[in-house]
Enzyme design. Sequence first.
Site, mmCIF file in Angstrom:
data_model
loop_
_atom_site.group_PDB
_atom_site.id
_atom_site.type_symbol
_atom_site.label_atom_id
_atom_site.label_comp_id
_atom_site.label_asym_id
_atom_site.label_seq_id
_atom_site.Cartn_x
_atom_site.Cartn_y
_atom_site.Cartn_z
ATOM 1 C CB ALA A 118 9.727 20.022 48.985
ATOM 2 C CG PHE A 175 14.493 16.970 49.969
ATOM 3 C CD1 PHE A 175 14.390 15.669 49.546
ATOM 4 C CD2 PHE A 175 14.350 18.201 49.114
ATOM 5 C CE1 PHE A 175 14.683 15.601 48.117
ATOM 6 C CE2 PHE A 175 14.443 17.703 47.697
ATOM 7 C CZ PHE A 175 14.791 16.544 47.505
ATOM 8 C CB ILE A 184 12.519 16.434 40.539
ATOM 9 C CG1 ILE A 184 12.402 15.524 41.811
ATOM 10 C CG2 ILE A 184 13.596 17.462 40.587
ATOM 11 C CD1 ILE A 184 13.670 14.692 41.832
ATOM 12 C CG HIS A 197 16.695 21.750 41.847
ATOM 13 N ND1 HIS A 197 16.237 21.838 43.043
ATOM 14 C CD2 HIS A 197 17.761 22.546 41.739
ATOM 15 C CE1 HIS A 197 16.632 22.791 43.650
ATOM 16 N NE2 HIS A 197 17.821 23.152 42.776
ATOM 17 C CB CYS A 234 27.734 3.588 24.659
ATOM 18 S SG CYS A 234 27.237 4.649 25.843
ATOM 19 C CG ASN A 272 7.511 28.717 53.267
ATOM 20 O OD1 ASN A 272 7.401 28.322 52.350
ATOM 21 N ND2 ASN A 272 8.224 29.442 53.933
#
Length: 204
Positions: A10, A21, A78, A94, A123, A184
Amino acid sequence: MSKIVAFTGAGISKASGIPTFEELGDLRQKLSRSYFENYPIKFYEILKKFKDTVRNAKPNEAHIVLAKYNIPVVTMNIDSLHKKAGSKDVLEIHGNLETVFCNQCNSEFDFDVIYNSIYCKNCKSLLNPNVVLYGDMIPNYFNAIAIIGSADILLVVGTSFYTSTANDLVYRAKNAGIKVEIINERAEELVPKFLAKIMKTKFK
């Protein structure tokens, strides 16, 4: 010639305006299989808000430089920003927010159908997100291991190592003798600098 593979989390998308997150409080708990099954309406409200954020986000320099050098990417994100940046070799372990699917009738739809209904129009079953939730197996896990295992240098970008996925894949790389480089913080600044230096070395 050394082969570089990038493994991203992320943090690489933070400069694109997508919160990590850690910044989203209890979102981890709500992106679980049990929460989805028990509170599907609330779950999809969360996912729609995240999709709205992702829809307006643009790749930053870290995404762009990985695409520029055609570096294979294994990502836990994502947000599809690697593909937006032009990367062709991307494994989204993911999933992504591009489609939803129905387990009952095997139908697949564009993600935006859930803005009208979270139930299959064929359906009437509850639609599933194309996202690996906490509590799920990761279908592409062994593909990720194979891609990372093919590297001479694994560039790990923007992961907090909170997840067992990140810890395991990086551990496997180190165990296989692959050189692991970790960025990072300030990925949009440091990834281009790192790759410029590495590529200059590689192509001398």
